[in-house]
Design an enzyme around this catalytic site. Structure first.
Site, PDB file in Angstrom:
ATOM      1  CG  MET A  22     -42.444 -13.184 -21.438  1.00 47.69           C
ATOM      2  SD  MET A  22     -42.262 -13.650 -23.187  1.00 47.69           S
ATOM      3  CE  MET A  22     -43.111 -15.222 -23.165  1.00 47.69           C
ATOM      4  CB  ILE A  71     -35.794 -10.815 -20.849  1.00 50.10           C
ATOM      5  CG1 ILE A  71     -35.831 -11.132 -22.354  1.00 50.10           C
ATOM      6  CG2 ILE A  71     -35.739 -12.085 -20.012  1.00 50.10           C
ATOM      7  CD1 ILE A  71     -37.027 -11.945 -22.820  1.00 50.10           C
ATOM      8  CE  LYS A  72     -41.685  -7.877 -14.037  1.00 48.54           C
ATOM      9  NZ  LYS A  72     -43.130  -7.922 -13.839  1.00 48.54           N
ATOM     10  CB  ILE A  73     -33.869 -11.147 -15.002  1.00 47.45           C
ATOM     11  CG1 ILE A  73     -33.780 -11.259 -16.529  1.00 47.45           C
ATOM     12  CG2 ILE A  73     -32.893 -12.062 -14.290  1.00 47.45           C
ATOM     13  CD1 ILE A  73     -33.605 -12.656 -17.072  1.00 47.45           C
ATOM     14  CB  THR A 100     -46.952 -10.135 -17.984  1.00 42.41           C
ATOM     15  OG1 THR A 100     -45.709 -10.663 -18.475  1.00 42.41           O
ATOM     16  CG2 THR A 100     -47.687  -9.469 -19.112  1.00 42.41           C
TER      17      THR A 100
END
Ligand code: E4P
Length: 214
Positions: free
Chosen positions: A56, A82-84, A27
């Protein structure tokens, strides 16, 4: 090759998951906003549908805030990634999250040197945005090939997650070039099933089946 769906629409995820082809979900803030659902609530629901990784994205851009968000989101479910964003503070944050054993997906990658930096800090996934490079008149797929060579040269375990996929040709080329995963919008996944010869062939089989003596 892993197949992820690039959406925050629960119905789309459920439908594709039922086919048995789905390995995970990605997402981003735009997709979450489009879903008109509450951020953590919708991601939590997605994590219950899919066993594999669900990316996310953090909403802040400084180290302390991103780390705080990452720690909070990683408690939502075991399969949260965790999307960074690929900015200096983001790379610093990924380094910290790697040390904490939290899975990461470094997003908004548009060059091979950027991908190398993400691998250096132990990113679980790197997301090169193929379609957005094509939009500028360059060949996005070359980036997949370059990153594959660099990661193989140095045995970086970071997985290449081809993103910003716009059509079945992107899907095919990314797999031929050795991307570890491809994240595909629902509409493109449906397109992959479509082939005129499949439809014509099936119509003929169904027509002929009427004459089968049972
Ligand atoms: C990937 O993680 C992104 O969510 C996505 O693939 C971006 O695609 P777009 O360029 O079609 O917005």
């Amino acid at each position: 090759m892993k197949i992820f769906i690039d959406t925050a629409e629960v119905k789309e995820i459920e439908e594709i998951n039922r086919l048995g082809i789905l390995d995970g979900v990605t997402t981003n803030p735009s997709l979450i906003a489009k879903s008109k659902r509450k951020f953590k609530e919708v991601v939590g629901e997605i994590c219950k549908i899919v066993d594999g990784p669900v990316s996310m994205e953090v909403l802040s851009t400084n180290f302390d805030e991103m780390l705080k968000e990452a720690k909070e989101y990683s408690k939502i479910a075991e399969n949260i990634v965790i999307k960074i964003p690929l900015i200096p503070e983001g790379i610093r944050c990924v380094n910290e999250l790697t040390n904490l054993g939290i899975q990461t997906n470094v997003t908004l990658c548009f060059s091979a040197p950027q991908a190398l930096l993400a691998a250096k800090v132990g990113a679980t996934y790197i997301s090169p945005f193929i379609g957005r490079i094509d939009d500028l008149g360059y060949n996005g797929m070359e980036l997949i090939s370059e990153i594959r060579s660099i990661y193989d040269n140095y045995n970086f375990p970071t997985q290449i997650l081809a993103a910003s996929i716009r059509h079945p040709l992107h899907f095919k080329e990314a797999s031929l070039l050795g991307a570890n995963a491809v994240t595909v919008p629902y509409s493109t996944l449906k397109m992959i099933f479509k082939h005129p010869l499949t439809d014509i062939g099936l119509d003929k089989f169904l027509e002929d089946a009427k004459n089968i003596i049972l």
